[in-house]
Design a protein around this motif. Structure first.
Motif, PDB file in Angstrom:
ATOM      1  N   GLN A 123      39.947  12.058  12.339  1.00 46.19           N
ATOM      2  CA  GLN A 123      38.783  11.947  11.454  1.00 46.19           C
ATOM      3  C   GLN A 123      38.760  13.088  10.440  1.00 46.19           C
ATOM      4  O   GLN A 123      38.423  12.883   9.266  1.00 46.19           O
ATOM      5  N   HIS A 124      39.119  14.274  10.900  1.00 41.32           N
ATOM      6  CA  HIS A 124      39.156  15.437  10.010  1.00 41.32           C
ATOM      7  C   HIS A 124      40.177  15.230   8.888  1.00 41.32           C
ATOM      8  O   HIS A 124      39.886  15.496   7.712  1.00 41.32           O
ATOM      9  N   LEU A 125      41.362  14.736   9.216  1.00 40.08           N
ATOM     10  CA  LEU A 125      42.390  14.525   8.202  1.00 40.08           C
ATOM     11  C   LEU A 125      41.968  13.442   7.201  1.00 40.08           C
ATOM     12  O   LEU A 125      42.215  13.576   5.993  1.00 40.08           O
ATOM     13  N   ILE A 126      41.341  12.393   7.683  1.00 46.13           N
ATOM     14  CA  ILE A 126      40.847  11.354   6.774  1.00 46.13           C
ATOM     15  C   ILE A 126      39.788  11.941   5.841  1.00 46.13           C
ATOM     16  O   ILE A 126      39.785  11.677   4.629  1.00 46.13           O
ATOM     17  N   ALA A 127      38.900  12.772   6.402  1.00 49.22           N
ATOM     18  CA  ALA A 127      37.847  13.387   5.595  1.00 49.22           C
ATOM     19  C   ALA A 127      38.422  14.313   4.527  1.00 49.22           C
ATOM     20  O   ALA A 127      37.804  14.521   3.469  1.00 49.22           O
ATOM     21  N   GLN A 128      39.608  14.886   4.804  1.00 53.21           N
ATOM     22  CA  GLN A 128      40.252  15.762   3.827  1.00 53.21           C
ATOM     23  C   GLN A 128      41.016  14.989   2.752  1.00 53.21           C
ATOM     24  O   GLN A 128      41.644  15.583   1.883  1.00 53.21           O
ATOM     25  N   GLY A 129      40.969  13.652   2.840  1.00 56.30           N
ATOM     26  CA  GLY A 129      41.588  12.824   1.816  1.00 56.30           C
ATOM     27  C   GLY A 129      42.973  12.305   2.152  1.00 56.30           C
ATOM     28  O   GLY A 129      43.634  11.709   1.292  1.00 56.30           O
ATOM     29  N   ALA A 130      43.427  12.515   3.385  1.00 56.45           N
ATOM     30  CA  ALA A 130      44.757  12.036   3.776  1.00 56.45           C
ATOM     31  C   ALA A 130      44.800  10.507   3.732  1.00 56.45           C
ATOM     32  O   ALA A 130      43.857   9.833   4.135  1.00 56.45           O
ATOM     33  N   ARG A 131      45.905   9.981   3.260  1.00 59.33           N
ATOM     34  CA  ARG A 131      46.072   8.531   3.163  1.00 59.33           C
ATOM     35  C   ARG A 131      46.991   7.985   4.256  1.00 59.33           C
ATOM     36  O   ARG A 131      46.704   6.974   4.872  1.00 59.33           O
ATOM     37  N   THR A 132      48.117   8.645   4.477  1.00 56.26           N
ATOM     38  CA  THR A 132      49.063   8.190   5.506  1.00 56.26           C
ATOM     39  C   THR A 132      49.259   9.319   6.512  1.00 56.26           C
ATOM     40  O   THR A 132      49.840  10.358   6.192  1.00 56.26           O
ATOM     41  N   ILE A 133      48.770   9.096   7.727  1.00 55.27           N
ATOM     42  CA  ILE A 133      48.774  10.135   8.759  1.00 55.27           C
ATOM     43  C   ILE A 133      49.775   9.758   9.844  1.00 55.27           C
ATOM     44  O   ILE A 133      49.713   8.664  10.413  1.00 55.27           O
ATOM     45  N   ALA A 134      50.687  10.663  10.139  1.00 57.18           N
ATOM     46  CA  ALA A 134      51.688  10.430  11.184  1.00 57.18           C
ATOM     47  C   ALA A 134      51.324  11.211  12.446  1.00 57.18           C
ATOM     48  O   ALA A 134      50.659  12.252  12.375  1.00 57.18           O
ATOM     49  N   PHE A 135      51.766  10.716  13.577  1.00 58.42           N
ATOM     50  CA  PHE A 135      51.691  11.458  14.841  1.00 58.42           C
ATOM     51  C   PHE A 135      53.109  11.890  15.183  1.00 58.42           C
ATOM     52  O   PHE A 135      54.023  11.056  15.226  1.00 58.42           O
ATOM     53  N   VAL A 136      53.292  13.187  15.433  1.00 61.60           N
ATOM     54  CA  VAL A 136      54.634  13.724  15.667  1.00 61.60           C
ATOM     55  C   VAL A 136      54.684  14.489  16.979  1.00 61.60           C
ATOM     56  O   VAL A 136      53.858  15.369  17.238  1.00 61.60           O
ATOM     57  N   GLY A 137      55.695  14.164  17.797  1.00 57.14           N
ATOM     58  CA  GLY A 137      55.947  14.916  19.021  1.00 57.14           C
ATOM     59  C   GLY A 137      55.527  14.176  20.275  1.00 57.14           C
ATOM     60  O   GLY A 137      54.890  13.127  20.230  1.00 57.14           O
ATOM     61  N   GLY A 138      55.910  14.749  21.411  1.00 55.86           N
ATOM     62  CA  GLY A 138      55.640  14.127  22.701  1.00 55.86           C
ATOM     63  C   GLY A 138      56.813  13.279  23.149  1.00 55.86           C
ATOM     64  O   GLY A 138      57.692  12.929  22.356  1.00 55.86           O
ATOM     65  N   LEU A 139      56.832  12.974  24.417  1.00 55.49           N
ATOM     66  CA  LEU A 139      57.871  12.114  24.995  1.00 55.49           C
ATOM     67  C   LEU A 139      57.247  10.761  25.297  1.00 55.49           C
ATOM     68  O   LEU A 139      56.178  10.686  25.907  1.00 55.49           O
ATOM     69  N   SER A 140      57.901   9.705  24.880  1.00 54.34           N
ATOM     70  CA  SER A 140      57.295   8.372  24.886  1.00 54.34           C
ATOM     71  C   SER A 140      56.919   7.879  26.280  1.00 54.34           C
ATOM     72  O   SER A 140      56.003   7.070  26.419  1.00 54.34           O
ATOM     73  N   HIS A 141      57.593   8.344  27.333  1.00 55.47           N
ATOM     74  CA  HIS A 141      57.326   7.830  28.670  1.00 55.47           C
ATOM     75  C   HIS A 141      56.318   8.680  29.441  1.00 55.47           C
ATOM     76  O   HIS A 141      56.089   8.452  30.628  1.00 55.47           O
ATOM     77  N   ARG A 142      55.692   9.650  28.772  1.00 52.55           N
ATOM     78  CA  ARG A 142      54.751  10.536  29.454  1.00 52.55           C
ATOM     79  C   ARG A 142      53.309  10.095  29.193  1.00 52.55           C
ATOM     80  O   ARG A 142      52.918   9.828  28.046  1.00 52.55           O
ATOM     81  N   PRO A 175      49.442   3.216  11.642  1.00 54.11           N
ATOM     82  CA  PRO A 175      49.979   4.425  12.275  1.00 54.11           C
ATOM     83  C   PRO A 175      51.479   4.560  12.059  1.00 54.11           C
ATOM     84  O   PRO A 175      52.188   3.567  11.893  1.00 54.11           O
ATOM     85  N   VAL A 176      51.938   5.798  12.052  1.00 54.19           N
ATOM     86  CA  VAL A 176      53.373   6.115  11.973  1.00 54.19           C
ATOM     87  C   VAL A 176      53.630   7.194  13.013  1.00 54.19           C
ATOM     88  O   VAL A 176      52.940   8.224  13.018  1.00 54.19           O
ATOM     89  N   SER A 177      54.580   6.990  13.894  1.00 59.94           N
ATOM     90  CA  SER A 177      54.813   7.985  14.944  1.00 59.94           C
ATOM     91  C   SER A 177      56.282   8.368  15.037  1.00 59.94           C
ATOM     92  O   SER A 177      57.174   7.544  14.791  1.00 59.94           O
ATOM     93  N   PHE A 178      56.498   9.635  15.385  1.00 58.28           N
ATOM     94  CA  PHE A 178      57.842  10.175  15.630  1.00 58.28           C
ATOM     95  C   PHE A 178      57.772  10.943  16.941  1.00 58.28           C
ATOM     96  O   PHE A 178      57.361  12.108  16.971  1.00 58.28           O
TER      97      PHE A 178
END
Length: 343
Positions: free
Chosen positions: A176-195, A216-219
């Motif tokens: 919500q904070h990133l959207i409020a700052q005007g972000a248009r495309t927000i990615a999630f980065v990090g973590g292990l997919s099976h955890r 959403p976009v995730s790496f």
């Protein structure tokens, strides 16, 4: 008929605090605020509660050693948690033995077995994944209190209570904070997919983007600074549309911050970054690192208090506890303006 003696639960109800807090006050713990301690003492006087120190000392003589089995002591977040637990227990006269399972389920089972053989009276575990039953079944057979923290290795929370953070809410606040700052495309980065913890930290992000009708976009695939720097390069080369990132932890966020800066993409304006955890060195980066803040030092003290109360009263803790997560906004998401703090 003889009147019932007031109990620690009566005091807790009268003072409007938890029984764990009452236990800490009657043992003279310095971790309780002075105002709260006075409130508890007043409640003790009004209810007529008398602390049986002799009985407590007798119990304590057989419960002096507590085992901490930690999944990875090299991780700063986990290290701060373990330190907080150990210091709180030490302040109450309890010795601790700490073992690093190094994310190895078989090694964890060996460490648990050794601690049980050496007579620990309680265990606190941040579980490693894999072969969980080898650890928890032997704890069940030993019949000693065991608290799971930060990760849930065994589903039997009625037997092994689980305490963690409200990671989903942290993801909501950060997104919500990133959207409020005007972000248009927000990615999630990090973590292990099976955890499970990765899914928890992503869940608030995904729910918030869905509500905002964003894609959403995730790496995922790593939890280190190196992984963060690698994905920063990938985003610069292949995904220039990404203008904001929520990271699995602060380490990934720090790697992304340095990676973007090396590639000439200004953090806080060209791309906004929010980490997760809020470690003490968050203000040592340039710009300062925003984060979904988990007060891990306080959480460690609370976990120690849960164990102490369990040993003191014999009453089983609640099966599930979630500590709140707040937002700390710094230059990495606010941009080149006077840095503010929001919680």
């Amino acid at each position: 008929m003889t009147a019932r003696r007031p109990t620690i639960l009566d005091v807790a109800k009268a003072a409007g605090v938890s029984k764990s807090t009452v236990s800490l006050v009657v043992r003279g713990s310095p971790t309780v605020k002075a105002e709260t301690a006075k409130q508890v003492r007043d409640a003790m006087a009004s209810t007529g509660y008398v602390y049986n120190r002799a009985a407590a000392n007798l119990r304590k003589s057989s419960v002096g050693l507590i085992g901490l089995v930690i999944n990875d002591l090299r991780t700063p977040f986990i290290t701060e948690f373990a330190t907080s637990v150990q210091m709180t227990l030490s302040a109450q006269g309890y010795a601790t033995v700490i073992a690093n399972s190094d994310e190895d389920g078989a090694l964890q089972a060996q460490r648990v077995s050794a601690m049980i053989e050496h007579g620990v009276s309680a265990l606190l575990i941040t579980p490693s994944y894999g072969q969980e039953a080898d650890s928890f079944d032997q704890i069940a057979r030993a019949g000693i209190p065991c608290l799971q923290a930060l990760r849930q290795g065994d589903p039997r929370c009625d037997l092994f209570p689980f305490a963690s953070f409200d990671y989903a809410q942290g993801g909501v606040l950060a997104t919500q904070h990133l959207i409020a700052q005007g972000a248009r495309t927000i990615a999630f980065v990090g973590g292990l997919s099976h955890r499970a913890v990765t899914a928890e930290r992503m869940s608030g992000y995904l729910a918030t983007l869905s509500e905002a009708r964003r894609t959403p976009v995730s790496f995922v695939g790593g939890v280190t600074r190196g992984f963060g720097a690698e994905i920063a390069a990938t985003i610069c080369a292949d995904h220039p549309e990404i203008d904001a990132v929520l990271c699995f932890n602060d380490q990934v966020a720090q790697g992304m911050l340095s990676g973007f800066m090396r590639l000439g993409r200004a953090v806080g304006t060209d791309v906004r970054i929010v980490g997760f955890d809020g470690m003490e060195d968050r203000d040592q980066t340039v710009p300062g690192l925003s984060a979904a803040f988990c007060d891990v030092a306080r959480f460690g003290r609370d976990c120690a208090a849960i164990l102490l109360d369990w040993l003191e009263t014999g009453e089983h803790p609640s099966p599930l506890r979630r500590a709140p997560v707040s937002l700390l906004a710094r230059g990495s998401s606010l941009g080149p303006i006077p840095e503010e703090t929001s919680k």
